[in-house]
Design an enzyme around this catalytic site. Structure first.
Site, short mmCIF file in Angstrom:
data_model
loop_
_atom_site.label_atom_id
_atom_site.label_comp_id
_atom_site.label_asym_id
_atom_site.label_seq_id
_atom_site.Cartn_x
_atom_site.Cartn_y
_atom_site.Cartn_z
CG ASP A 244 -1.99 -1.10 1.13
OD1 ASP A 244 -2.34 -1.51 0.01
OD2 ASP A 244 -2.45 -1.56 2.19
CD GLU A 245 4.83 2.17 2.90
OE1 GLU A 245 5.92 2.60 2.49
OE2 GLU A 245 4.64 1.78 4.07
#
Length: 300
Positions: A244-245
């Site tokens: 999620d980055e």
């Protein structure tokens, strides 16, 4: 594929058969816009849209997107790209020509929740997403009926953390069989391995059900409720090995209050997820995104 969807796509390819796009990133210095504009003019192209950005006009990075019309473009593509190399070398450019008539082939990955998948299918059916949705892949059977009603092949490949490598080998074969350009994770609730991601750099678009960087990982709505937030959101981003980055493409938010429980947050969040993912996918399909380090420049 439904016949009226095929008509949308065929009409679009005919209408834009002479429409090209050129995306460039390079060190900022004087003369870039002039050189590229002159090049396109000398090759019979008329610029219909141009957007640019510099991180710093002294020693920064420069990004630009041209959209142009060029008569008999299909016959000129190879010569155009070969001739551009001289300018590209002069300015140390990373560059890419794309052509509107070459629709990207898309695979959608989904688990059980259908709202993001349905939004993409509706946008595709109405002519808002110009792509060839070639296949839908799922680790559950739930979406088969709706997917096949659109005339799209549905591939059920069970996937859990215990059989992840085996499942991904099958998934990668499907992507190869259908010659896929773009992978959309429409609430696909499995973590992808570094091998899978490495084979598809900046070609995997995910929707995360929170306003990143808040509440990375699982169960963000429950954690948002426990934290007592007054805003919830959704984030669409490219997938990298860092959970999620990856580079963020699009985000949006909605106000909530103390009367909303975790289920209310989920209900409101689904609406945001649908629209945020659809916008991100549209911009990718239209070649409006450039990635720089872990950020995106979106010329929307």
């Amino acid at each position: 594929m439904k016949s009226h969807i095929q008509k949308h796509l065929t009409s679009y390819k005919e209408k834009y058969k002479n429409r090209g796009r050129l995306l460039i990133s390079c060190p900022d210095k004087p003369g870039i816009v002039s050189a590229v504009s002159t090049f396109l003019h000398e090759h019979g192209a008329n610029i219909v849209e141009s957007s640019q950005h510099s991180t710093n006009h002294e020693g920064g990075m420069f990004f630009i997107r041209f959209e142009f019309e060029c008569e008999d473009l299909l016959a000129k593509e190879a010569k155009l790209e070969e001739s551009f190399k001289k300018i590209a070398n002069t300015f140390s450019m990373n560059w890419q020509f794309t052509y509107a008539h070459n629709l990207k082939k898309t695979a959608i990955f989904v688990s059980k929740e259908p709202h993001c998948l349905l939004e993409l299918l509706w946008a595709w059916e109405s002519g808002d997403l110009m792509t060839d949705i070639a296949v839908v892949v799922s680790n559950h059977e739930d979406a088969r009926e709706v997917v096949e009603s659109f005339g799209i092949p549905f591939k059920h490949i069970p996937a859990t953390k215990d059989i992840r490598q085996e499942a991904e080998a099958k998934q990668l074969q499907v992507l190869k069989d259908y010659n896929i350009d773009v992978i959309i994770l429409a609430r696909y609730m499995q973590i992808l391995t570094p091998t899978f991601v490495a084979e598809n750099p900046y070609r995997i678009i995910n929707i995360h059900h929170s306003f990143l960087p808040a509440f990375i990982g699982a169960r963000p709505y429950e954690r948002a409720y426990q934290r007592g937030v007054k805003l919830i959101g959704a984030t669409s981003h490219y997938v990298t090995d860092d959970l999620d980055e990856g580079p963020i493409i699009e985000q949006d938010i909605e106000r909530v209050n103390h009367r909303d429980d975790a289920d209310d947050l989920k209900k409101k969040g689904r609406l945001i997820e649908r629209t945020v993912l659809a916008r991100a996918v549209k911009w990718h399909l239209e070649d409006r995104i450039l990635v720089h380090e872990n950020r995106t420049i979106v010329f929307n």
